[in-house]
Design a protein around this motif. Structure first.
Motif, PDB file in Angstrom:
ATOM      1  N   GLY A   1       0.809  -1.213   0.000  1.00 53.95           N
ATOM      2  CA  GLY A   1       0.000   0.000   0.000  1.00 53.95           C
ATOM      3  C   GLY A   1       0.838   1.256   0.000  1.00 53.95           C
ATOM      4  N   LEU A   2       1.892   1.278   0.793  1.00 51.96           N
ATOM      5  CA  LEU A   2       2.775   2.437   0.828  1.00 51.96           C
ATOM      6  C   LEU A   2       3.525   2.606  -0.483  1.00 51.96           C
ATOM      7  CD1 LEU A   2       4.278   2.075   4.425  1.00 51.96           C
ATOM      8  CD2 LEU A   2       2.628   3.808   3.656  1.00 51.96           C
ATOM      9  N   ASP A   3       3.932   1.493  -1.069  1.00 47.20           N
ATOM     10  CA  ASP A   3       4.690   1.550  -2.322  1.00 47.20           C
ATOM     11  C   ASP A   3       3.862   2.144  -3.455  1.00 47.20           C
ATOM     12  OD1 ASP A   3       7.150   0.812  -3.823  1.00 47.20           O
ATOM     13  OD2 ASP A   3       5.780  -0.516  -4.893  1.00 47.20           O
ATOM     14  N   ALA A   4       2.538   2.010  -3.360  1.00 50.60           N
ATOM     15  CA  ALA A   4       1.658   2.526  -4.404  1.00 50.60           C
ATOM     16  C   ALA A   4       1.396   4.024  -4.279  1.00 50.60           C
ATOM     17  CB  ALA A   4       0.327   1.771  -4.375  1.00 50.60           C
ATOM     18  N   LEU A   5       1.822   4.637  -3.179  1.00 48.34           N
ATOM     19  CA  LEU A   5       1.557   6.057  -2.950  1.00 48.34           C
ATOM     20  C   LEU A   5       2.717   6.900  -3.457  1.00 48.34           C
ATOM     21  CD1 LEU A   5       0.106   5.867   0.685  1.00 48.34           C
ATOM     22  CD2 LEU A   5      -1.160   6.061  -1.465  1.00 48.34           C
ATOM     23  N   PRO A   6       2.428   7.982  -4.161  1.00 50.10           N
ATOM     24  CA  PRO A   6       3.502   8.831  -4.695  1.00 50.10           C
ATOM     25  C   PRO A   6       4.230   9.574  -3.584  1.00 50.10           C
ATOM     26  CG  PRO A   6       1.370   9.874  -5.045  1.00 50.10           C
ATOM     27  CD  PRO A   6       1.086   8.488  -4.522  1.00 50.10           C
ATOM     28  N   GLY A   7       5.551   9.659  -3.725  1.00 55.10           N
ATOM     29  CA  GLY A   7       6.336  10.429  -2.776  1.00 55.10           C
ATOM     30  C   GLY A   7       6.555   9.766  -1.443  1.00 55.10           C
ATOM     31  N   VAL A   8       6.248   8.482  -1.324  1.00 60.19           N
ATOM     32  CA  VAL A   8       6.448   7.745  -0.072  1.00 60.19           C
ATOM     33  C   VAL A   8       7.607   6.778  -0.252  1.00 60.19           C
ATOM     34  CG1 VAL A   8       5.440   6.156   1.609  1.00 60.19           C
ATOM     35  CG2 VAL A   8       4.024   7.952   0.584  1.00 60.19           C
ATOM     36  N   GLY A   9       8.572   6.846   0.643  1.00 57.82           N
ATOM     37  CA  GLY A   9       9.729   5.977   0.562  1.00 57.82           C
ATOM     38  C   GLY A   9       9.883   5.126   1.807  1.00 57.82           C
ATOM     39  N   GLU A  10      10.081   3.842   1.607  1.00 61.00           N
ATOM     40  CA  GLU A  10      10.277   2.915   2.725  1.00 61.00           C
ATOM     41  C   GLU A  10      11.761   2.798   3.053  1.00 61.00           C
ATOM     42  OE1 GLU A  10      10.200  -1.859   3.609  1.00 61.00           O
ATOM     43  OE2 GLU A  10       9.016  -1.103   1.926  1.00 61.00           O
ATOM     44  N   LEU A  11      12.070   2.723   4.334  1.00 59.91           N
ATOM     45  CA  LEU A  11      13.456   2.537   4.771  1.00 59.91           C
ATOM     46  C   LEU A  11      13.772   1.048   4.809  1.00 59.91           C
ATOM     47  CD1 LEU A  11      12.816   5.467   5.651  1.00 59.91           C
ATOM     48  CD2 LEU A  11      14.221   5.064   7.668  1.00 59.91           C
ATOM     49  N   ARG A  12      14.899   0.683   4.218  1.00 60.83           N
ATOM     50  CA  ARG A  12      15.334  -0.703   4.287  1.00 60.83           C
ATOM     51  C   ARG A  12      16.835  -0.774   4.120  1.00 60.83           C
ATOM     52  NH1 ARG A  12      12.948  -0.876  -1.204  1.00 60.83           N
ATOM     53  NH2 ARG A  12      14.612  -1.363  -2.695  1.00 60.83           N
ATOM     54  N   THR A  13      17.420  -1.764   4.779  1.00 57.56           N
ATOM     55  CA  THR A  13      18.861  -1.997   4.684  1.00 57.56           C
ATOM     56  C   THR A  13      19.175  -2.994   3.588  1.00 57.56           C
ATOM     57  OG1 THR A  13      19.081  -1.624   7.071  1.00 57.56           O
ATOM     58  CG2 THR A  13      20.895  -2.754   5.981  1.00 57.56           C
TER      59      THR A  13
ATOM     60  N   VAL B   1      -4.324  -1.630   9.280  1.00 53.52           N
ATOM     61  CA  VAL B   1      -3.415  -1.308   8.185  1.00 53.52           C
ATOM     62  C   VAL B   1      -4.099  -0.401   7.171  1.00 53.52           C
ATOM     63  CG1 VAL B   1      -2.138  -2.285   6.229  1.00 53.52           C
ATOM     64  CG2 VAL B   1      -2.024  -3.383   8.478  1.00 53.52           C
ATOM     65  N   ASP B   2      -5.336  -0.711   6.830  1.00 55.73           N
ATOM     66  CA  ASP B   2      -6.050   0.084   5.833  1.00 55.73           C
ATOM     67  C   ASP B   2      -6.295   1.509   6.325  1.00 55.73           C
ATOM     68  OD1 ASP B   2      -6.083  -2.093   4.179  1.00 55.73           O
ATOM     69  OD2 ASP B   2      -8.168  -2.634   4.564  1.00 55.73           O
ATOM     70  N   ARG B   3      -6.560   1.678   7.602  1.00 56.51           N
ATOM     71  CA  ARG B   3      -6.742   3.028   8.139  1.00 56.51           C
ATOM     72  C   ARG B   3      -5.446   3.832   8.046  1.00 56.51           C
ATOM     73  NH1 ARG B   3      -9.912   2.580  13.804  1.00 56.51           N
ATOM     74  NH2 ARG B   3      -9.190   4.745  13.945  1.00 56.51           N
ATOM     75  N   LEU B   4      -4.331   3.185   8.296  1.00 55.54           N
ATOM     76  CA  LEU B   4      -3.051   3.878   8.148  1.00 55.54           C
ATOM     77  C   LEU B   4      -2.823   4.276   6.696  1.00 55.54           C
ATOM     78  CD1 LEU B   4      -0.259   4.729   9.359  1.00 55.54           C
ATOM     79  CD2 LEU B   4       0.560   2.495   8.609  1.00 55.54           C
ATOM     80  N   LEU B   5      -3.063   3.366   5.785  1.00 50.24           N
ATOM     81  CA  LEU B   5      -2.852   3.669   4.371  1.00 50.24           C
ATOM     82  C   LEU B   5      -3.756   4.805   3.917  1.00 50.24           C
ATOM     83  CD1 LEU B   5      -2.526   0.040   2.947  1.00 50.24           C
ATOM     84  CD2 LEU B   5      -0.690   1.718   3.257  1.00 50.24           C
ATOM     85  N   LEU B   6      -4.988   4.829   4.397  1.00 48.92           N
ATOM     86  CA  LEU B   6      -5.910   5.913   4.060  1.00 48.92           C
ATOM     87  C   LEU B   6      -5.358   7.252   4.579  1.00 48.92           C
ATOM     88  CD1 LEU B   6      -8.647   6.994   3.062  1.00 48.92           C
ATOM     89  CD2 LEU B   6      -9.603   6.412   5.312  1.00 48.92           C
ATOM     90  N   GLY B   7      -4.855   7.250   5.808  1.00 50.75           N
ATOM     91  CA  GLY B   7      -4.325   8.477   6.366  1.00 50.75           C
ATOM     92  C   GLY B   7      -3.115   8.982   5.617  1.00 50.75           C
ATOM     93  N   VAL B   8      -2.210   8.091   5.229  1.00 51.06           N
ATOM     94  CA  VAL B   8      -1.024   8.508   4.486  1.00 51.06           C
ATOM     95  C   VAL B   8      -1.417   8.958   3.079  1.00 51.06           C
ATOM     96  CG1 VAL B   8       1.232   7.797   3.604  1.00 51.06           C
ATOM     97  CG2 VAL B   8       0.450   6.972   5.824  1.00 51.06           C
ATOM     98  N   ALA B   9      -2.391   8.269   2.474  1.00 46.40           N
ATOM     99  CA  ALA B   9      -2.837   8.658   1.141  1.00 46.40           C
ATOM    100  C   ALA B   9      -3.376  10.084   1.131  1.00 46.40           C
ATOM    101  CB  ALA B   9      -3.909   7.682   0.645  1.00 46.40           C
ATOM    102  N   GLU B  10      -4.055  10.490   2.190  1.00 46.74           N
ATOM    103  CA  GLU B  10      -4.574  11.856   2.255  1.00 46.74           C
ATOM    104  C   GLU B  10      -3.437  12.882   2.174  1.00 46.74           C
ATOM    105  OE1 GLU B  10      -6.852  12.314   5.793  1.00 46.74           O
ATOM    106  OE2 GLU B  10      -8.600  11.220   5.010  1.00 46.74           O
ATOM    107  N   LEU B  11      -2.291  12.540   2.728  1.00 50.73           N
ATOM    108  CA  LEU B  11      -1.153  13.454   2.729  1.00 50.73           C
ATOM    109  C   LEU B  11      -0.444  13.526   1.377  1.00 50.73           C
ATOM    110  CD1 LEU B  11       0.341  12.395   6.176  1.00 50.73           C
ATOM    111  CD2 LEU B  11      -0.771  14.568   5.669  1.00 50.73           C
ATOM    112  N   THR B  12      -0.710  12.560   0.499  1.00 51.22           N
ATOM    113  CA  THR B  12      -0.017  12.525  -0.786  1.00 51.22           C
ATOM    114  C   THR B  12      -0.904  12.976  -1.946  1.00 51.22           C
ATOM    115  OG1 THR B  12      -0.637  10.210  -1.225  1.00 51.22           O
ATOM    116  CG2 THR B  12       1.388  10.600   0.042  1.00 51.22           C
ATOM    117  N   ARG B  13      -2.143  13.338  -1.663  1.00 53.55           N
ATOM    118  CA  ARG B  13      -3.050  13.744  -2.745  1.00 53.55           C
ATOM    119  C   ARG B  13      -2.529  14.978  -3.456  1.00 53.55           C
ATOM    120  NH1 ARG B  13      -8.707  12.764   0.527  1.00 53.55           N
ATOM    121  NH2 ARG B  13      -8.690  10.488   0.352  1.00 53.55           N
ATOM    122  N   GLY B  14      -2.699  14.980  -4.772  1.00 53.19           N
ATOM    123  CA  GLY B  14      -2.261  16.113  -5.573  1.00 53.19           C
ATOM    124  C   GLY B  14      -0.843  15.967  -6.083  1.00 53.19           C
ATOM    125  N   ARG B  15      -0.175  14.883  -5.704  1.00 51.49           N
ATOM    126  CA  ARG B  15       1.208  14.699  -6.175  1.00 51.49           C
ATOM    127  C   ARG B  15       1.220  14.080  -7.584  1.00 51.49           C
ATOM    128  NH1 ARG B  15       4.974  15.515  -2.359  1.00 51.49           N
ATOM    129  NH2 ARG B  15       4.254  15.704  -0.223  1.00 51.49           N
TER     130      ARG B  15
END
Length: 426
Positions: A321-333, A412-426
């Motif tokens: 879900g996060l990977d599908a959102l614009p401007g969102v980057g996951e941290l990984r080693t 999980v879906d509630r979190l994705l919805l909340g993050v998606a709201e922050l990325t709208r318009g990108r």
């Protein structure tokens, strides 16, 4: 496509407290709180609360009284030690020492090292496994953060080549920033091949996966009760007895002493205990020990494979879900498909992490963590890497979402919805 999760109901003993807390949002509506901050402090397991409540009427001194209540509490304390040792697969001659938390346990081990010990670890560790070794009676060497598990193994092999004297390797079991599981079996093999010992910070691994000392060969293991669904202020250091019995007591005081005599010159001659008591001076945290043991019993009776499968499905859903959102980057080693426990850290381009977590809390009733997660060198490096992948600056800190026994697909879906709201318009 988001992963589908089918969650079987947990047995009553695995129910977490606080899964029905009401919170008021900024628009005045009331919703159920969503706890996605397990990696910082997990909620209390019903089994832990029940064990504490059953013992409270009998609460009395441990190891110091002849009365029925004291005897019962002493038995409960030592049974807790045995239960935890069994849960962690301790060897017959290992010590199980109660501490305050993982940080306390690793500082205890640092104080117990033989003089001249070389400690080898990685720059990406949690501060609890990064900073104590600088005060150890020897030399601390920090290896660069590897890009792959194989690089970690090869780097350790090279670092240990030619070292003499006592050597301790320290490593996290699972990263508190990314949830990625480190290759403990391979690292342990390398350490032992070079005559070194290995200590594992299992604060994030033990709540999610079985950790067995005798089977794995790990020499020392540290964990926190408050991350293992037992938030009553106790932790554990488990491991080989010889270094611990030879070291000065971690705290000087009652309980650590077998006998104290006053000399004529005003000094004191002390005969210190061996075994766990040597490092457990003062009145012990009985309730904390009993709570951890109760969780160990509950998890030991559970289908750990099923719990892991449920958690893996939730993490896949969150990451996809996060990977599908614009401007969102996951941290990984490590590479994206590397094994991990229920922790995902990310950042949103153009939105400070503190604002992300605040809006998730006030608009959606979701609790997460923001910052650098007491692993500053690692988090800063991974933020820079994620910024390159996303093609935009992700700021100076990140947001961490972490799941556990009480987490659901809806959370999980509630979190994705909340993050998606922050990325709208990108």
């Amino acid at each position: 496509m988001l992963a589908t999760v089918t969650l079987a109901p947990h047995p009553q003993a695995l129910r977490v407290l606080g899964d029905d807390l009401p919170v008021t949002l900024t628009d005045g509506t009331v919703t159920q709180h969503v706890n996605l901050d397990y990696a910082a402090t997990a909620p209390c397991l019903a089994a832990a609360a029940d064990a504490v409540n059953q013992l409270l009427p009998w609460y009395a001194s441990v190891h110091r009284g002849a009365g029925a209540a004291s005897q019962r509490c002493t038995l409960a304390y030592e049974r807790a030690r045995q239960t935890i040792g069994d849960f962690l697969g301790a060897r017959p001659d290992d010590h199980v020492i109660f501490t305050r938390n993982t940080t306390d346990a690793l500082n205890l081990l640092a104080r117990a090292l033989p003089t001249g010990t070389t400690v080898v670890g990685w720059a990406g560790e949690h501060h609890a496994n990064l900073l104590p070794w600088g005060t150890a009676r020897g030399t601390a060497r920090s290896l660069p953060v590897p890009r792959t598990a194989g690089e970690a193994v090869d780097g350790l092999d090279a670092a240990l080549t030619g070292l003499s004297g006592p050597v301790l390797v320290t490593v996290t079991g699972a990263s508190n920033v990314t949830g990625e599981v480190w290759p403990l079996a391979e690292l342990t093999d390398v350490a032992h091949r070079h005559g070194a010992r290995i200590a594992v910070d299992a604060a994030q691994l033990a709540p999610h996966r079985p950790v067995l000392l005798a089977e794995s060969g790990v020499d020392y293991l540290a964990l926190s009760g408050h991350k293992l669904y037992a938030p009553f202020g106790a932790g554990v250091l488990v491991g080989r007895a010889d270094w611990l019995d030879a070291a000065d007591p971690y705290l000087a005081g009652g309980g650590a002493t077998a006998f104290v005599a006053a000399d004529a010159d005003g000094s004191f001659a002390v005969d210190w205990n061996t075994g766990p008591a040597r490092h457990e001076a003062g009145t012990p945290n009985l309730l904390g020990a009993v709570a951890i043991a109760a969780v160990c019993e509950a998890l030991g009776e559970a289908d750990r494979d099923a719990l892991t499968a449920h958690e893996d499905a939730l993490v896949r859903r969150l990451r996809e879900g996060l990977d599908a959102l614009p401007g969102v980057g996951e941290l990984r080693t490590f590479p994206a498909g590397h094994d991990r426990v229920g922790i995902v850290s990310f950042a949103v381009a153009g939105v400070p992490a503190a604002d992300v977590s605040a809006q998730l809390a006030t608009r959606h009733g979701i609790g997460v963590r923001d910052g650098l997660f007491c692993a500053h060198p690692l988090s800063q490096r991974l933020l820079a890497d994620a910024s390159v992948r996303v093609g935009a600056g992700l700021g100076a800190s990140a947001v961490r979402a972490s799941v556990g026994l009480g987490s659901t697909e809806d959370h999980v879906d509630r979190l994705l919805l909340g993050v998606a709201e922050l990325t709208r318009g990108r």
